[in-house]
Design a protein around this motif. Structure first.
Motif, mmCIF file in Angstrom:
data_model
loop_
_atom_site.group_PDB
_atom_site.id
_atom_site.type_symbol
_atom_site.label_atom_id
_atom_site.label_comp_id
_atom_site.label_asym_id
_atom_site.label_seq_id
_atom_site.Cartn_x
_atom_site.Cartn_y
_atom_site.Cartn_z
ATOM 1 N N ARG A 222 -4.645 8.322 -2.801
ATOM 2 C CA ARG A 222 -4.673 7.043 -3.585
ATOM 3 C C ARG A 222 -5.219 5.901 -2.849
ATOM 4 O O ARG A 222 -5.833 5.182 -2.930
ATOM 5 C CB ARG A 222 -3.477 6.677 -4.337
ATOM 6 N N TRP A 223 -4.427 5.794 -1.452
ATOM 7 C CA TRP A 223 -4.873 4.644 -0.668
ATOM 8 C C TRP A 223 -6.365 4.955 -0.115
ATOM 9 O O TRP A 223 -6.979 3.882 -0.220
ATOM 10 C CB TRP A 223 -4.112 4.835 0.473
ATOM 11 N N ILE A 224 -6.632 5.999 0.280
ATOM 12 C CA ILE A 224 -8.061 6.518 0.466
ATOM 13 C C ILE A 224 -9.099 5.852 -0.796
ATOM 14 O O ILE A 224 -10.073 5.005 -0.400
ATOM 15 C CB ILE A 224 -8.213 7.478 1.051
ATOM 16 N N TRP A 225 -8.718 6.345 -1.930
ATOM 17 C CA TRP A 225 -9.733 5.902 -3.028
ATOM 18 C C TRP A 225 -9.715 4.391 -3.003
ATOM 19 O O TRP A 225 -10.691 3.736 -3.668
ATOM 20 C CB TRP A 225 -9.364 6.782 -4.051
ATOM 21 N N GLU A 226 -8.477 3.760 -2.958
ATOM 22 C CA GLU A 226 -8.598 2.271 -3.342
ATOM 23 C C GLU A 226 -9.199 1.332 -2.097
ATOM 24 O O GLU A 226 -9.494 0.358 -2.450
ATOM 25 C CB GLU A 226 -6.964 1.565 -3.223
ATOM 26 N N GLN A 227 -9.667 2.030 -1.220
ATOM 27 C CA GLN A 227 -10.508 1.359 -0.104
ATOM 28 C C GLN A 227 -11.988 1.644 -0.436
ATOM 29 O O GLN A 227 -12.761 1.486 0.242
ATOM 30 C CB GLN A 227 -10.002 2.131 1.436
#
Length: 278
Positions: A222-227
């Motif tokens: 999720r953190w990767i996608w939020e970037q």
């Protein structure tokens, strides 16, 4: 499982890279065929392999056996270092196409720059010719620095659509992401959950996952996608495959993001400036 409705990232070619691509590194042909077919049937719409993985035949068989039409599954493979030469790179690609049993490849990457060989520009030129023949939809690279991409542009007039690099909460690549955005190159992450090197056991990641009622892997993805970065995630376990695809039902808070920013910045994989991959 129903097909995910979350939009992906549009590439310069017009193709769309989904938020999560199914990875096949370390799967042999037999395992890849089963896992890829199941993953597509479960909702994945992109699959990643490479000639160096020695499983293209299994991946292609899985794509063909899935219940989803071929034109709705984005297939990526990669040029191995041992074939980095203008004409040999064409032969290598056509061998990959035969292995996959497909008529075309959606996304074809130079796997590593191998600066000591200094062959990546001529390979890029060959890949452009293969695209002109209709055999490749989109061209990209993997593990390239901004300097190497600038050279491709200077000598051929074309930047890659994608740069696939190691990126995860423990190696966040903020500067490279900024550089790629400036050049119009989409970053895709590999090693997205740390490749089994203990990242998911970090107490900070577990603290965040417990607060949201999700797994540490889901927080990492999720953190990767939020970037704004699409990722590659691999698992042979159906439950984990489902979890890896299901990262859109929660959002990280400002406190979560601040905690993730405190993670150590360390590579898990090889350094592309010196890596030798053949």
């Amino acid at each position: 499982m129903a097909e995910a409705q979350v939009a992906g990232v549009e590439l310069s070619s017009g193709q769309v890279l989904p938020p999560v691509t199914y990875g096949t590194w370390k799967l042999d042909d037999a395992a890849a065929e089963v896992a890829v077919r199941e993953a597509i049937d479960e909702g994945y719409r992109a699959v990643d392999t490479g000639q160096r993985y020695h499983n293209e035949a299994g991946v292609g068989a899985g794509v063909r056996a899935a219940s989803v039409p071929r034109d709705r599954v984005l297939v990526t493979t990669k040029l191995r270092g041992g074939d980095q030469e203008r004409e040999q790179s064409k032969r290598s690609f056509k061998a990959s196409l035969r292995n996959l049993g497909l008529d075309y490849v959606d996304l074809y990457l130079i796997h590593w720059p191998l600066p000591r060989l200094d062959k990546y520009v001529e390979c890029w030129q060959s890949m452009r010719e293969l695209r002109d023949e209709g055999l490749i939809r989109t061209l990209g690279v993997s593990n390239f620095t901004a300097e190497y991409i600038d050279r491709l542009v200077a000598e051929t007039g074309e930047a890659p659509a994608v740069n696939q690099v190691e990126l995860h909460v423990g190696f966040q690549q903020a500067e490279l992401r900024r550089q790629m955005a400036e050049r119009g190159v989409v970053v895709q992450s590999w090693g997205s959950i740390g490749r089994g090197k203990g990242l998911l056991e970090d107490h900070r990641l577990q603290q965040i996952s417990a607060a949201h009622g999700v797994t540490p892997a889901q927080v990492a993805l999720r953190w990767i996608w939020e970037q704004g970065v699409p990722c590659i995630a691999k698992s042979g376990n159906p439950r984990r495959r489902h979890e890896n695809l299901s990262i859109h039902d929660f959002h990280l808070t400002e406190e979560d993001l601040a905690l993730i920013a405190s993670f150590e910045q360390e590579r898990v994989g090889k350094d592309p400036e010196v890596a030798e991959e053949f």
